[in-house]
Motif scaffolding. Structure first.
Motif, PDB file in Angstrom:
ATOM      1  N   MET A 268       0.836  -1.195   0.000  1.00 28.91           N
ATOM      2  CA  MET A 268       0.000   0.000   0.000  1.00 28.91           C
ATOM      3  C   MET A 268       0.875   1.251   0.000  1.00 28.91           C
ATOM      4  SD  MET A 268      -2.835  -0.925   2.846  1.00 28.91           S
ATOM      5  CE  MET A 268      -3.893  -2.344   2.733  1.00 28.91           C
ATOM      6  N   GLY A 269       0.233   2.390  -0.158  1.00 31.83           N
ATOM      7  CA  GLY A 269       0.937   3.662  -0.051  1.00 31.83           C
ATOM      8  C   GLY A 269       0.705   4.552  -1.247  1.00 31.83           C
ATOM      9  N   LEU A 270       1.358   5.684  -1.232  1.00 31.64           N
ATOM     10  CA  LEU A 270       1.196   6.700  -2.257  1.00 31.64           C
ATOM     11  C   LEU A 270       2.101   6.435  -3.452  1.00 31.64           C
ATOM     12  CD1 LEU A 270       0.006   9.388  -3.231  1.00 31.64           C
ATOM     13  CD2 LEU A 270       1.865  10.530  -1.999  1.00 31.64           C
ATOM     14  N   ASP A 271       1.513   6.438  -4.628  1.00 32.20           N
ATOM     15  CA  ASP A 271       2.248   6.407  -5.884  1.00 32.20           C
ATOM     16  C   ASP A 271       2.278   7.860  -6.364  1.00 32.20           C
ATOM     17  OD1 ASP A 271       3.146   6.199  -8.490  1.00 32.20           O
ATOM     18  OD2 ASP A 271       1.831   4.530  -9.017  1.00 32.20           O
ATOM     19  N   THR A 272       3.416   8.520  -6.232  1.00 36.06           N
ATOM     20  CA  THR A 272       3.495   9.939  -6.570  1.00 36.06           C
ATOM     21  C   THR A 272       3.292  10.208  -8.057  1.00 36.06           C
ATOM     22  OG1 THR A 272       5.916   9.776  -6.589  1.00 36.06           O
ATOM     23  CG2 THR A 272       4.882  10.614  -4.569  1.00 36.06           C
ATOM     24  N   GLN A 273       3.323   9.151  -8.880  1.00 30.44           N
ATOM     25  CA  GLN A 273       3.010   9.330 -10.307  1.00 30.44           C
ATOM     26  C   GLN A 273       1.583   9.864 -10.467  1.00 30.44           C
ATOM     27  OE1 GLN A 273       5.139   8.624 -13.191  1.00 30.44           O
ATOM     28  NE2 GLN A 273       3.540  10.018 -13.917  1.00 30.44           N
ATOM     29  N   LEU A 274       0.680   9.489  -9.548  1.00 32.82           N
ATOM     30  CA  LEU A 274      -0.700   9.965  -9.616  1.00 32.82           C
ATOM     31  C   LEU A 274      -0.772  11.485  -9.433  1.00 32.82           C
ATOM     32  CD1 LEU A 274      -2.299   7.166  -7.416  1.00 32.82           C
ATOM     33  CD2 LEU A 274      -2.368   7.328  -9.915  1.00 32.82           C
TER      34      LEU A 274
ATOM     35  N   TRP B 232      -7.383   8.213  -9.398  1.00 33.04           N
ATOM     36  CA  TRP B 232      -7.619   7.276 -10.490  1.00 33.04           C
ATOM     37  C   TRP B 232      -6.394   7.335 -11.389  1.00 33.04           C
ATOM     38  CZ3 TRP B 232      -8.192   8.274 -15.812  1.00 33.04           C
ATOM     39  CH2 TRP B 232      -8.133   9.631 -16.168  1.00 33.04           C
ATOM     40  N   SER B 233      -6.256   6.373 -12.267  1.00 31.21           N
ATOM     41  CA  SER B 233      -5.097   6.373 -13.144  1.00 31.21           C
ATOM     42  C   SER B 233      -5.448   5.833 -14.511  1.00 31.21           C
ATOM     43  CB  SER B 233      -3.973   5.519 -12.546  1.00 31.21           C
ATOM     44  OG  SER B 233      -2.820   5.581 -13.369  1.00 31.21           O
ATOM     45  N   TYR B 234      -4.792   6.396 -15.501  1.00 35.03           N
ATOM     46  CA  TYR B 234      -4.884   5.913 -16.879  1.00 35.03           C
ATOM     47  C   TYR B 234      -3.681   5.039 -17.207  1.00 35.03           C
ATOM     48  CZ  TYR B 234      -1.913  10.046 -17.467  1.00 35.03           C
ATOM     49  OH  TYR B 234      -0.924  10.991 -17.343  1.00 35.03           O
ATOM     50  N   ARG B 235      -2.931   4.655 -16.160  1.00 34.12           N
ATOM     51  CA  ARG B 235      -1.775   3.772 -16.325  1.00 34.12           C
ATOM     52  C   ARG B 235      -2.133   2.356 -15.863  1.00 34.12           C
ATOM     53  NH1 ARG B 235       2.595   6.913 -17.539  1.00 34.12           N
ATOM     54  NH2 ARG B 235       2.342   9.137 -17.065  1.00 34.12           N
ATOM     55  N   ALA B 236      -1.331   1.378 -16.255  1.00 33.68           N
ATOM     56  CA  ALA B 236      -1.663  -0.034 -16.044  1.00 33.68           C
ATOM     57  C   ALA B 236      -1.547  -0.509 -14.602  1.00 33.68           C
ATOM     58  CB  ALA B 236      -0.788  -0.909 -16.938  1.00 33.68           C
ATOM     59  N   THR B 237      -0.755   0.133 -13.767  1.00 36.18           N
ATOM     60  CA  THR B 237      -0.596  -0.319 -12.385  1.00 36.18           C
ATOM     61  C   THR B 237      -1.944  -0.349 -11.685  1.00 36.18           C
ATOM     62  OG1 THR B 237       1.638   0.576 -12.263  1.00 36.18           O
ATOM     63  CG2 THR B 237       0.515   0.194 -10.171  1.00 36.18           C
ATOM     64  N   LEU B 238      -2.266  -1.473 -11.051  1.00 39.06           N
ATOM     65  CA  LEU B 238      -3.540  -1.615 -10.358  1.00 39.06           C
ATOM     66  C   LEU B 238      -3.455  -1.081  -8.926  1.00 39.06           C
ATOM     67  CD1 LEU B 238      -6.457  -2.650 -10.515  1.00 39.06           C
ATOM     68  CD2 LEU B 238      -5.605  -4.895  -9.776  1.00 39.06           C
TER      69      LEU B 238
ATOM     70  N   SER C 212       6.404   0.415  -2.238  1.00 44.42           N
ATOM     71  CA  SER C 212       5.881  -0.944  -2.130  1.00 44.42           C
ATOM     72  C   SER C 212       6.713  -1.936  -2.926  1.00 44.42           C
ATOM     73  CB  SER C 212       4.418  -1.001  -2.590  1.00 44.42           C
ATOM     74  OG  SER C 212       4.346  -0.865  -3.984  1.00 44.42           O
ATOM     75  N   ALA C 213       6.530  -3.201  -2.593  1.00 39.55           N
ATOM     76  CA  ALA C 213       7.248  -4.271  -3.271  1.00 39.55           C
ATOM     77  C   ALA C 213       6.593  -4.623  -4.609  1.00 39.55           C
ATOM     78  CB  ALA C 213       7.272  -5.513  -2.372  1.00 39.55           C
ATOM     79  N   ILE C 214       5.480  -3.995  -4.935  1.00 38.13           N
ATOM     80  CA  ILE C 214       4.755  -4.277  -6.171  1.00 38.13           C
ATOM     81  C   ILE C 214       5.483  -3.635  -7.353  1.00 38.13           C
ATOM     82  CG2 ILE C 214       2.533  -3.979  -7.347  1.00 38.13           C
ATOM     83  CD1 ILE C 214       2.392  -5.588  -4.742  1.00 38.13           C
ATOM     84  N   ARG C 215       5.644  -4.386  -8.413  1.00 44.18           N
ATOM     85  CA  ARG C 215       6.233  -3.807  -9.616  1.00 44.18           C
ATOM     86  C   ARG C 215       5.169  -2.986 -10.336  1.00 44.18           C
ATOM     87  NH1 ARG C 215       7.311  -7.080 -14.632  1.00 44.18           N
ATOM     88  NH2 ARG C 215       6.262  -5.433 -15.708  1.00 44.18           N
ATOM     89  N   ARG C 216       5.464  -1.724 -10.553  1.00 44.73           N
ATOM     90  CA  ARG C 216       4.487  -0.845 -11.197  1.00 44.73           C
ATOM     91  C   ARG C 216       4.695  -0.832 -12.704  1.00 44.73           C
ATOM     92  NH1 ARG C 216       5.718   3.248  -6.864  1.00 44.73           N
ATOM     93  NH2 ARG C 216       6.437   4.445  -8.596  1.00 44.73           N
ATOM     94  N   ASP C 217       3.620  -0.540 -13.421  1.00 41.35           N
ATOM     95  CA  ASP C 217       3.615  -0.543 -14.874  1.00 41.35           C
ATOM     96  C   ASP C 217       3.063   0.801 -15.345  1.00 41.35           C
ATOM     97  OD1 ASP C 217       3.229  -0.959 -17.595  1.00 41.35           O
ATOM     98  OD2 ASP C 217       2.149  -2.843 -17.354  1.00 41.35           O
ATOM     99  N   ALA C 218       3.906   1.665 -15.865  1.00 42.60           N
ATOM    100  CA  ALA C 218       3.507   3.018 -16.264  1.00 42.60           C
ATOM    101  C   ALA C 218       2.874   3.071 -17.654  1.00 42.60           C
ATOM    102  CB  ALA C 218       4.712   3.951 -16.214  1.00 42.60           C
ATOM    103  N   ARG C 219       2.674   1.912 -18.265  1.00 38.12           N
ATOM    104  CA  ARG C 219       2.059   1.873 -19.594  1.00 38.12           C
ATOM    105  C   ARG C 219       0.705   2.574 -19.571  1.00 38.12           C
ATOM    106  NH1 ARG C 219      -1.286  -2.276 -20.897  1.00 38.12           N
ATOM    107  NH2 ARG C 219      -0.418  -3.389 -19.120  1.00 38.12           N
ATOM    108  N   VAL C 220       0.446   3.411 -20.578  1.00 36.82           N
ATOM    109  CA  VAL C 220      -0.814   4.135 -20.682  1.00 36.82           C
ATOM    110  C   VAL C 220      -1.885   3.206 -21.238  1.00 36.82           C
ATOM    111  CG1 VAL C 220      -1.979   6.075 -21.808  1.00 36.82           C
ATOM    112  CG2 VAL C 220       0.340   6.359 -20.936  1.00 36.82           C
TER     113      VAL C 220
END
Length: 179
Positions: free
Chosen positions: A45-51, A72-78, A84-92
């Motif tokens: 959990m936590g803040l994704d500053t990309q948002l 909300w996001s228009y990027r692929a990361t759920l 976080s330990a989650i791999r993020r996906d910045a794909r639009v």
């Protein structure tokens, strides 16, 4: 008496957002997770500053107090934050084929049951709809599930572990059509 006021988050809000997240995780997840799971949940959990950079993250204030946040996001990361330990996906994502994401929803425990979460969800839904999306998805915590169901989100799948944590932290992938 101050009233709830929404606005887009800025970088200057990051310390207050992180503090709200900490309080919310500690307090609002306690009825659903063990203390060890709450500690482990911080790795998913936590803040994704990309948002914030994408201008898709909102804060709700009550006077000077930060009552809640979410985006909300228009990027692929759920789901998942910067640390976080989650791999993020910045794909639009393609709004005609993909679901936008509801991300990082938190209400300060002092402001629960005052419409903060519903307000943030409505802002996110309206913005995603305006961007051409027809569907939303999220990874919900067990504590957030009742709010999301009340707002029309339906279960897609229960996830026994949102991330590779020990102990595992369950979640719930949910979705909603934007008709």
């Amino acid at each position: 008496m101050p009233e709830l006021t929404p606005r887009l988050a800025t970088e200057a809000d990051i310390p207050a957002i992180r503090a709200v997240m900490e309080r919310a995780i500690d307090s609002l997840q306690a009825p659903f997770l063990t203390p060890d799971q709450i500690a482990a949940s911080r790795r998913s959990m936590g803040l994704d500053t990309q948002l914030i950079a994408d201008r898709t993250y909102f804060v709700v204030t009550d006077g000077e107090a930060l009552a809640g946040c979410g985006g909300w996001s228009y990027r692929a990361t759920l789901y998942g934050g910067d640390a976080s330990a989650i791999r993020r996906d910045a794909r639009v994502l393609d709004p005609t084929a993909d679901a936008a994401r509801i991300r990082a929803m938190y209400t300060d425990p002092a402001f629960v049951r005052r419409g903060v979460g519903r307000m943030v969800l409505a802002l996110c839904e309206d913005a995603a709809r305006a961007a051409g999306f027809r569907r939303l998805e999220m990874m919900a915590t067990l504590g957030g599930e009742p709010l999301y169901r009340a707002c029309g989100y339906r279960e897609i799948e229960r996830v026994p572990a949102m991330a590779d944590t020990d102990p595992p932290v369950p979640g719930l992938r949910m979705g909603k059509d934007l008709a």
